[in-house]
Design a protein around this motif. Structure first.
Motif, PDB file in Angstrom:
ATOM      1  N   TYR A  80       0.835  -1.190   0.000  1.00  0.00           N
ATOM      2  CA  TYR A  80       0.000   0.000   0.000  1.00  0.00           C
ATOM      3  C   TYR A  80       0.878   1.251   0.000  1.00  0.00           C
ATOM      4  CZ  TYR A  80      -4.567   2.148   0.929  1.00  0.00           C
ATOM      5  OH  TYR A  80      -5.746   2.840   0.832  1.00  0.00           O
ATOM      6  N   ASP A  81       0.400   2.292  -0.640  1.00  0.00           N
ATOM      7  CA  ASP A  81       1.066   3.589  -0.604  1.00  0.00           C
ATOM      8  C   ASP A  81       0.276   4.477   0.352  1.00  0.00           C
ATOM      9  OD1 ASP A  81       2.053   6.167  -0.980  1.00  0.00           O
ATOM     10  OD2 ASP A  81       2.294   5.912  -3.143  1.00  0.00           O
ATOM     11  N   ILE A  82       0.896   4.883   1.449  1.00  0.00           N
ATOM     12  CA  ILE A  82       0.195   5.657   2.477  1.00  0.00           C
ATOM     13  C   ILE A  82       0.501   7.153   2.402  1.00  0.00           C
ATOM     14  CG2 ILE A  82      -0.051   3.712   4.049  1.00  0.00           C
ATOM     15  CD1 ILE A  82       2.367   4.919   5.627  1.00  0.00           C
ATOM     16  N   THR A  83       1.023   7.614   1.262  1.00  0.00           N
ATOM     17  CA  THR A  83       1.324   9.039   1.082  1.00  0.00           C
ATOM     18  C   THR A  83       0.108   9.858   1.495  1.00  0.00           C
ATOM     19  OG1 THR A  83       2.810   8.512  -0.739  1.00  0.00           O
ATOM     20  CG2 THR A  83       2.006  10.753  -0.632  1.00  0.00           C
ATOM     21  N   PRO A  84       0.251  10.891   2.269  1.00  0.00           N
ATOM     22  CA  PRO A  84       1.443  11.655   2.626  1.00  0.00           C
ATOM     23  C   PRO A  84       2.121  11.191   3.906  1.00  0.00           C
ATOM     24  CG  PRO A  84      -0.452  12.839   3.420  1.00  0.00           C
ATOM     25  CD  PRO A  84      -0.962  11.588   2.721  1.00  0.00           C
ATOM     26  N   TYR A  85       1.633  10.111   4.523  1.00  0.00           N
ATOM     27  CA  TYR A  85       2.218   9.629   5.767  1.00  0.00           C
ATOM     28  C   TYR A  85       3.511   8.879   5.489  1.00  0.00           C
ATOM     29  CZ  TYR A  85      -2.489  10.686   7.212  1.00  0.00           C
ATOM     30  OH  TYR A  85      -3.672  11.326   7.435  1.00  0.00           O
ATOM     31  N   LYS A  86       4.394   8.866   6.486  1.00  0.00           N
ATOM     32  CA  LYS A  86       5.654   8.133   6.386  1.00  0.00           C
ATOM     33  C   LYS A  86       5.874   7.365   7.675  1.00  0.00           C
ATOM     34  CE  LYS A  86       7.964  10.992   3.026  1.00  0.00           C
ATOM     35  NZ  LYS A  86       8.810  10.281   2.117  1.00  0.00           N
ATOM     36  N   VAL A  87       6.415   6.148   7.526  1.00  0.00           N
ATOM     37  CA  VAL A  87       6.663   5.265   8.652  1.00  0.00           C
ATOM     38  C   VAL A  87       8.111   4.787   8.616  1.00  0.00           C
ATOM     39  CG1 VAL A  87       4.270   4.474   8.875  1.00  0.00           C
ATOM     40  CG2 VAL A  87       5.811   3.301   7.300  1.00  0.00           C
ATOM     41  N   VAL A  88       8.575   4.303   9.762  1.00  0.00           N
ATOM     42  CA  VAL A  88       9.902   3.704   9.848  1.00  0.00           C
ATOM     43  C   VAL A  88       9.750   2.200   9.647  1.00  0.00           C
ATOM     44  CG1 VAL A  88      11.902   3.263  11.328  1.00  0.00           C
ATOM     45  CG2 VAL A  88      10.726   5.471  11.439  1.00  0.00           C
ATOM     46  N   HIS A  89      10.539   1.642   8.742  1.00  0.00           N
ATOM     47  CA  HIS A  89      10.541   0.195   8.507  1.00  0.00           C
ATOM     48  C   HIS A  89      11.323  -0.481   9.628  1.00  0.00           C
ATOM     49  CE1 HIS A  89      11.724  -3.602   6.420  1.00  0.00           C
ATOM     50  NE2 HIS A  89      10.439  -3.518   6.073  1.00  0.00           N
ATOM     51  N   ILE A  90      10.681  -1.426  10.311  1.00  0.00           N
ATOM     52  CA  ILE A  90      11.322  -2.164  11.398  1.00  0.00           C
ATOM     53  C   ILE A  90      11.938  -3.457  10.877  1.00  0.00           C
ATOM     54  CG2 ILE A  90      10.916  -3.381  13.574  1.00  0.00           C
ATOM     55  CD1 ILE A  90       8.621  -1.355  14.058  1.00  0.00           C
ATOM     56  N   GLY A  91      11.201  -4.173  10.018  1.00  0.00           N
ATOM     57  CA  GLY A  91      11.701  -5.445   9.499  1.00  0.00           C
ATOM     58  C   GLY A  91      10.620  -6.183   8.738  1.00  0.00           C
ATOM     59  N   LYS A  92      10.955  -7.415   8.332  1.00  0.00           N
ATOM     60  CA  LYS A  92       9.970  -8.222   7.614  1.00  0.00           C
ATOM     61  C   LYS A  92       9.877  -9.604   8.237  1.00  0.00           C
ATOM     62  CE  LYS A  92      12.963 -10.016   3.965  1.00  0.00           C
ATOM     63  NZ  LYS A  92      13.152 -10.158   2.536  1.00  0.00           N
ATOM     64  N   ILE A  93       8.650 -10.115   8.260  1.00  0.00           N
ATOM     65  CA  ILE A  93       8.404 -11.463   8.755  1.00  0.00           C
ATOM     66  C   ILE A  93       8.835 -12.427   7.659  1.00  0.00           C
ATOM     67  CG2 ILE A  93       6.635 -13.085   9.547  1.00  0.00           C
ATOM     68  CD1 ILE A  93       5.077 -10.598  10.565  1.00  0.00           C
ATOM     69  N   LEU A  94       9.680 -13.394   8.014  1.00  0.00           N
ATOM     70  CA  LEU A  94      10.291 -14.256   7.004  1.00  0.00           C
ATOM     71  C   LEU A  94       9.326 -15.277   6.411  1.00  0.00           C
ATOM     72  CD1 LEU A  94      13.794 -14.752   8.646  1.00  0.00           C
ATOM     73  CD2 LEU A  94      13.138 -13.214   6.775  1.00  0.00           C
ATOM     74  N   ASP A  95       8.318 -15.685   7.151  1.00  0.00           N
ATOM     75  CA  ASP A  95       7.333 -16.654   6.651  1.00  0.00           C
ATOM     76  C   ASP A  95       6.197 -15.888   5.969  1.00  0.00           C
ATOM     77  OD1 ASP A  95       5.363 -18.562   6.223  1.00  0.00           O
ATOM     78  OD2 ASP A  95       5.584 -19.482   8.202  1.00  0.00           O
ATOM     79  N   THR A  96       6.111 -15.981   4.651  1.00  0.00           N
ATOM     80  CA  THR A  96       5.094 -15.226   3.907  1.00  0.00           C
ATOM     81  C   THR A  96       3.672 -15.747   4.137  1.00  0.00           C
ATOM     82  OG1 THR A  96       5.498 -16.558   1.937  1.00  0.00           O
ATOM     83  CG2 THR A  96       6.708 -14.477   2.123  1.00  0.00           C
ATOM     84  N   ASN A  97       3.511 -16.903   4.768  1.00  0.00           N
ATOM     85  CA  ASN A  97       2.169 -17.393   5.113  1.00  0.00           C
ATOM     86  C   ASN A  97       1.458 -16.444   6.072  1.00  0.00           C
ATOM     87  OD1 ASN A  97       2.259 -19.751   3.560  1.00  0.00           O
ATOM     88  ND2 ASN A  97       3.388 -20.818   5.162  1.00  0.00           N
ATOM     89  N   ILE A  98       2.224 -15.598   6.763  1.00  0.00           N
ATOM     90  CA  ILE A  98       1.628 -14.662   7.708  1.00  0.00           C
ATOM     91  C   ILE A  98       0.654 -13.723   7.011  1.00  0.00           C
ATOM     92  CG2 ILE A  98       3.436 -12.901   7.556  1.00  0.00           C
ATOM     93  CD1 ILE A  98       1.604 -14.001  10.756  1.00  0.00           C
ATOM     94  N   ILE A  99       0.890 -13.428   5.750  1.00  0.00           N
ATOM     95  CA  ILE A  99       0.022 -12.503   5.017  1.00  0.00           C
ATOM     96  C   ILE A  99      -1.401 -13.045   4.949  1.00  0.00           C
ATOM     97  CG2 ILE A  99      -0.384 -11.387   2.788  1.00  0.00           C
ATOM     98  CD1 ILE A  99       2.759 -11.454   2.468  1.00  0.00           C
ATOM     99  N   ASP A 100      -1.564 -14.309   4.571  1.00  0.00           N
ATOM    100  CA  ASP A 100      -2.900 -14.913   4.511  1.00  0.00           C
ATOM    101  C   ASP A 100      -3.517 -15.050   5.893  1.00  0.00           C
ATOM    102  OD1 ASP A 100      -3.049 -15.114   1.738  1.00  0.00           O
ATOM    103  OD2 ASP A 100      -2.041 -17.058   1.732  1.00  0.00           O
ATOM    104  N   ILE A 101      -2.704 -15.372   6.881  1.00  0.00           N
ATOM    105  CA  ILE A 101      -3.215 -15.491   8.245  1.00  0.00           C
ATOM    106  C   ILE A 101      -3.792 -14.153   8.704  1.00  0.00           C
ATOM    107  CG2 ILE A 101      -2.501 -15.820  10.653  1.00  0.00           C
ATOM    108  CD1 ILE A 101      -0.542 -17.983   9.495  1.00  0.00           C
ATOM    109  N   LEU A 102      -3.064 -13.071   8.436  1.00  0.00           N
ATOM    110  CA  LEU A 102      -3.543 -11.747   8.844  1.00  0.00           C
ATOM    111  C   LEU A 102      -4.779 -11.328   8.054  1.00  0.00           C
ATOM    112  CD1 LEU A 102      -0.132  -9.909   9.245  1.00  0.00           C
ATOM    113  CD2 LEU A 102      -1.659 -10.692  11.075  1.00  0.00           C
ATOM    114  N   LYS A 103      -4.797 -11.596   6.755  1.00  0.00           N
ATOM    115  CA  LYS A 103      -5.964 -11.244   5.932  1.00  0.00           C
ATOM    116  C   LYS A 103      -7.227 -11.927   6.436  1.00  0.00           C
ATOM    117  CE  LYS A 103      -3.775 -10.361   1.484  1.00  0.00           C
ATOM    118  NZ  LYS A 103      -3.636 -10.813   0.098  1.00  0.00           N
ATOM    119  N   ASN A 104      -7.077 -13.155   6.932  1.00  0.00           N
ATOM    120  CA  ASN A 104      -8.227 -13.957   7.350  1.00  0.00           C
ATOM    121  C   ASN A 104      -8.511 -13.886   8.843  1.00  0.00           C
ATOM    122  OD1 ASN A 104      -8.782 -14.937   4.711  1.00  0.00           O
ATOM    123  ND2 ASN A 104      -7.004 -16.263   4.901  1.00  0.00           N
TER     124      ASN A 104
END
Length: 118
Positions: A80-104
């Motif tokens: 997502y593009d949240i312009t005009p807001y800006k955030v600090v990137h902390i890191g990424k979760i290595l298991d991409t299955n988390i995306i579906d878990i969060l969506k559901n």
């Protein structure tokens, strides 16, 4: 860093910046995150980390961010593009299955955040 959601541990590859370092110093954390804007979960932090000057408006699914506007720890499940807001990137979760878990997931989730380097 390690995040536990629904009793499953997920490893996080961290960015090395001022905000991430401050968050690590305050672990462990148990946070209840609320769904917001059909692309993220967020929770206010019980402390105010230093705000790193390196920020972005382009958020990615499965990544963690800090937004100083709400003093919020954020996990995104959509790019997502949240312009005009800006955030600090902390890191990424290595298991991409988390995306579906969060969506559901429901409107809220509880996570435990720990430092797996201890």
């Amino acid at each position: 860093m390690n995040i536990k959601i629904n009793n499953i541990n997920y490893n996080v590859e961290l960015d090395h910046n001022l905000t991430t370092n401050d968050i690590l110093k305050n672990l462990p954390l148990k946070l209840h995150l609320s769904r917001y804007a059909n692309h993220e979960y967020y929770s206010g932090l019980p402390f105010k980390p230093n705000f790193d000057k390196t920020r972005t408006s382009k958020i990615k699914a499965g990544h963690l961010y800090y937004w100083d506007g709400w003093n919020a720890f954020v996990i995104n499940y959509e790019d997502y593009d949240i312009t005009p807001y800006k955030v600090v990137h902390i890191g990424k979760i290595l298991d991409t299955n988390i995306i579906d878990i969060l969506k559901n997931s429901n409107d809220g989730i509880t996570i435990e955040v720990t430092n797996n380097t201890l």
